[in-house]
Design a protein around this motif. Sequence first.
Motif, PDB file in Angstrom:
ATOM      1  N   PRO A  48       0.820  -1.208   0.000  1.00 29.99           N
ATOM      2  CA  PRO A  48       0.000   0.000   0.000  1.00 29.99           C
ATOM      3  C   PRO A  48       0.853   1.257   0.000  1.00 29.99           C
ATOM      4  O   PRO A  48       1.926   1.306   0.601  1.00 29.99           O
ATOM      5  CB  PRO A  48      -0.803  -0.112   1.294  1.00 29.99           C
ATOM      6  N   THR A  75      -1.000   3.932   4.557  1.00 26.60           N
ATOM      7  CA  THR A  75      -1.456   3.067   5.634  1.00 26.60           C
ATOM      8  C   THR A  75      -1.954   3.943   6.776  1.00 26.60           C
ATOM      9  O   THR A  75      -1.261   4.849   7.222  1.00 26.60           O
ATOM     10  CB  THR A  75      -0.322   2.157   6.147  1.00 26.60           C
ATOM     11  N   ALA A 124     -11.747   6.077   3.457  1.00 27.69           N
ATOM     12  CA  ALA A 124     -11.840   5.539   2.099  1.00 27.69           C
ATOM     13  C   ALA A 124     -12.093   6.648   1.080  1.00 27.69           C
ATOM     14  O   ALA A 124     -11.459   6.677   0.013  1.00 27.69           O
ATOM     15  CB  ALA A 124     -12.937   4.487   2.020  1.00 27.69           C
ATOM     16  N   ILE A 127      -8.895   7.181  -1.703  1.00 31.96           N
ATOM     17  CA  ILE A 127      -9.009   6.858  -3.129  1.00 31.96           C
ATOM     18  C   ILE A 127      -8.720   8.062  -4.028  1.00 31.96           C
ATOM     19  O   ILE A 127      -8.455   7.900  -5.210  1.00 31.96           O
ATOM     20  CB  ILE A 127     -10.379   6.239  -3.487  1.00 31.96           C
ATOM     21  N   LYS A 130      -4.861   3.987  -5.304  1.00 34.21           N
ATOM     22  CA  LYS A 130      -5.686   2.783  -5.214  1.00 34.21           C
ATOM     23  C   LYS A 130      -5.114   1.803  -4.188  1.00 34.21           C
ATOM     24  O   LYS A 130      -5.803   0.907  -3.743  1.00 34.21           O
ATOM     25  CB  LYS A 130      -5.779   2.093  -6.580  1.00 34.21           C
ATOM     26  N   GLN A 131      -3.850   1.981  -3.855  1.00 36.18           N
ATOM     27  CA  GLN A 131      -3.181   1.088  -2.901  1.00 36.18           C
ATOM     28  C   GLN A 131      -3.137   1.749  -1.521  1.00 36.18           C
ATOM     29  O   GLN A 131      -2.190   2.463  -1.200  1.00 36.18           O
ATOM     30  CB  GLN A 131      -1.754   0.741  -3.350  1.00 36.18           C
ATOM     31  N   TRP A 132      -4.152   1.475  -0.717  1.00 34.92           N
ATOM     32  CA  TRP A 132      -4.207   2.013   0.631  1.00 34.92           C
ATOM     33  C   TRP A 132      -4.791   0.953   1.551  1.00 34.92           C
ATOM     34  O   TRP A 132      -5.421   0.005   1.110  1.00 34.92           O
ATOM     35  CB  TRP A 132      -5.037   3.292   0.683  1.00 34.92           C
ATOM     36  N   GLU A 133      -4.534   1.120   2.840  1.00 40.27           N
ATOM     37  CA  GLU A 133      -5.059   0.172   3.814  1.00 40.27           C
ATOM     38  C   GLU A 133      -5.331   0.877   5.138  1.00 40.27           C
ATOM     39  O   GLU A 133      -4.755   1.921   5.430  1.00 40.27           O
ATOM     40  CB  GLU A 133      -4.082  -0.980   4.054  1.00 40.27           C
ATOM     41  N   ASN A 152     -14.470  -5.297   2.515  1.00 39.66           N
ATOM     42  CA  ASN A 152     -13.348  -4.495   1.992  1.00 39.66           C
ATOM     43  C   ASN A 152     -12.016  -5.198   2.237  1.00 39.66           C
ATOM     44  O   ASN A 152     -11.081  -4.604   2.777  1.00 39.66           O
ATOM     45  CB  ASN A 152     -13.323  -3.126   2.691  1.00 39.66           C
ATOM     46  N   GLU A 169      -9.429  -5.988   0.607  1.00 42.20           N
ATOM     47  CA  GLU A 169      -8.174  -5.451   0.084  1.00 42.20           C
ATOM     48  C   GLU A 169      -7.689  -4.220   0.840  1.00 42.20           C
ATOM     49  O   GLU A 169      -6.548  -3.803   0.682  1.00 42.20           O
ATOM     50  CB  GLU A 169      -8.291  -5.138  -1.413  1.00 42.20           C
ATOM     51  N   HIS A 170      -8.553  -3.644   1.687  1.00 39.35           N
ATOM     52  CA  HIS A 170      -8.186  -2.401   2.350  1.00 39.35           C
ATOM     53  C   HIS A 170      -8.142  -2.466   3.878  1.00 39.35           C
ATOM     54  O   HIS A 170      -7.745  -1.489   4.503  1.00 39.35           O
ATOM     55  CB  HIS A 170      -9.150  -1.281   1.949  1.00 39.35           C
TER      56      HIS A 170
END
Length: 88
Positions: A14, A17, A37, A41, A45-48, A71, A73-74
């Motif tokens: 990600p 983070t 979120a 975004i 697109k790569q976040w957690e 969710n 992936e996040h």
Amino acid sequence: MSYILGLATGDEKPALTFVVPLKDEEATIAALFGGIALEAIKVTKQWEVIFIDDGSTDSSWAVIEKLAGENQEHIKAVRFRHNAGKAA
């Protein structure tokens, strides 16, 4: 003892983070995640979000599990059985 949700499975790391410590916050977790979120975004697109449940006695963990299921992936999460506090 602790529980962990959402172990990393891919090579993609990600870009953002967010680490969210919480205790007895069942009423606010979903709104907080939604706000994060919406903003994340806009950047990548790569976040957690990593939720750290520090011994909640309410339904916080159930809310986290539900959000994680929706969710995957996040969201990652760690649950401590007992309150460890800030220093731990």
